[in-house]
Design a protein around this motif. Sequence first.
Motif, PDB file in Angstrom:
ATOM      1  N   ALA A  36       5.421   2.416  -3.145  1.00  0.00           N
ATOM      2  CA  ALA A  36       4.091   2.811  -2.679  1.00  0.00           C
ATOM      3  C   ALA A  36       4.108   4.295  -2.325  1.00  0.00           C
ATOM      4  O   ALA A  36       5.091   4.809  -1.785  1.00  0.00           O
ATOM      5  CB  ALA A  36       3.681   1.987  -1.468  1.00  0.00           C
ATOM      6  N   PHE A  37       3.012   4.943  -2.641  1.00  0.00           N
ATOM      7  CA  PHE A  37       2.840   6.375  -2.377  1.00  0.00           C
ATOM      8  C   PHE A  37       1.531   6.515  -1.611  1.00  0.00           C
ATOM      9  O   PHE A  37       0.476   6.144  -2.122  1.00  0.00           O
ATOM     10  CB  PHE A  37       2.793   7.121  -3.711  1.00  0.00           C
ATOM     11  CG  PHE A  37       2.495   8.593  -3.622  1.00  0.00           C
ATOM     12  CD1 PHE A  37       3.526   9.518  -3.556  1.00  0.00           C
ATOM     13  CD2 PHE A  37       1.188   9.055  -3.642  1.00  0.00           C
ATOM     14  CE1 PHE A  37       3.252  10.883  -3.503  1.00  0.00           C
ATOM     15  CE2 PHE A  37       0.908  10.412  -3.585  1.00  0.00           C
ATOM     16  CZ  PHE A  37       1.942  11.329  -3.515  1.00  0.00           C
ATOM     17  N   THR A  38       1.586   7.006  -0.373  1.00  0.00           N
ATOM     18  CA  THR A  38       0.380   6.993   0.450  1.00  0.00           C
ATOM     19  C   THR A  38      -0.074   8.393   0.846  1.00  0.00           C
ATOM     20  O   THR A  38       0.729   9.290   1.087  1.00  0.00           O
ATOM     21  CB  THR A  38       0.591   6.163   1.733  1.00  0.00           C
ATOM     22  OG1 THR A  38       1.614   6.758   2.538  1.00  0.00           O
ATOM     23  CG2 THR A  38       0.972   4.731   1.397  1.00  0.00           C
ATOM     24  N   GLY A  39      -1.405   8.526   0.912  1.00  0.00           N
ATOM     25  CA  GLY A  39      -2.032   9.755   1.372  1.00  0.00           C
ATOM     26  C   GLY A  39      -2.935   9.476   2.558  1.00  0.00           C
ATOM     27  O   GLY A  39      -2.929   8.383   3.136  1.00  0.00           O
ATOM     28  N   ALA A  40      -3.754  10.447   2.899  1.00  0.00           N
ATOM     29  CA  ALA A  40      -4.556  10.391   4.120  1.00  0.00           C
ATOM     30  C   ALA A  40      -5.502   9.205   4.157  1.00  0.00           C
ATOM     31  O   ALA A  40      -5.850   8.712   5.236  1.00  0.00           O
ATOM     32  CB  ALA A  40      -5.348  11.691   4.276  1.00  0.00           C
ATOM     33  N   GLY A  41      -5.921   8.716   2.980  1.00  0.00           N
ATOM     34  CA  GLY A  41      -6.901   7.637   2.939  1.00  0.00           C
ATOM     35  C   GLY A  41      -6.457   6.358   3.606  1.00  0.00           C
ATOM     36  O   GLY A  41      -7.291   5.591   4.098  1.00  0.00           O
TER      37      GLY A  41
END
Length: 236
Positions: free
Chosen positions: A10-15
């Motif tokens: 998993a690769f996560t950003g601000a969302g």
Amino acid sequence: MVEAARDVVAFTGAGISTESGVPDFRSPGSPWLANMPIDFRQFVCDPAARAEAWRRKFAMDDVYRGVAPSRGHRALARLTAAGKISAIITQNIDNLHQASGVPDAALIELHGNGSYARCLDCGRRHELNEVRRSFESVGVAPRCDCGGLIKSATISFGQPMPEREMRRAQEATLGCDLFLAIGSSLQVYPAAGFPQLAKRNGARLVIVNRDPTPLDPLADLIVRGDIGDALALWSA
């Protein structure tokens, strides 16, 4: 798709953190627009810039003080605990993956962590409550006992990316057969290169984001719905 995968990254950003109350960088009215991080070179060279960097840091800390992991964070933690997700690569600095129960061994923080500080010379960890007391008492950016500059343990614009974390992210990406890009605009490099690397290496790419991204044409599946809803279904 998640159930059938052998190894999921998993690769996560601000969302993924907006549901928790952490503002993203691009939405109109975001407090980040008035408290943008100071460039690393300015921080190092200019005492006034260092003081302003700490003022902005503590202003943003006050904005999201007391936030808790979102449904998306908790879903990823469940998938990690179940052995489906081998690594979570995050662009976020809010410490919410740790708060959701993701172990350090499974977490790769590309942009550092904003919940503590480090000396740029000796690497000693400094707790933010101590740094804040010192800063607010004298109005000057604090220094370590060794004389080095103390900085939030985040990666600022102009600061070199952490070599160990970049290497871990590359290894995890090359080892997966399913790459989930979640809540990221996929516009910030070099981080946004990892979904492309996964795809080139034969992995399937799923993008879960509120808005279109530049990498949508590469995706095997695009989910425009709520991040918490989507991840809760996959982790049920």
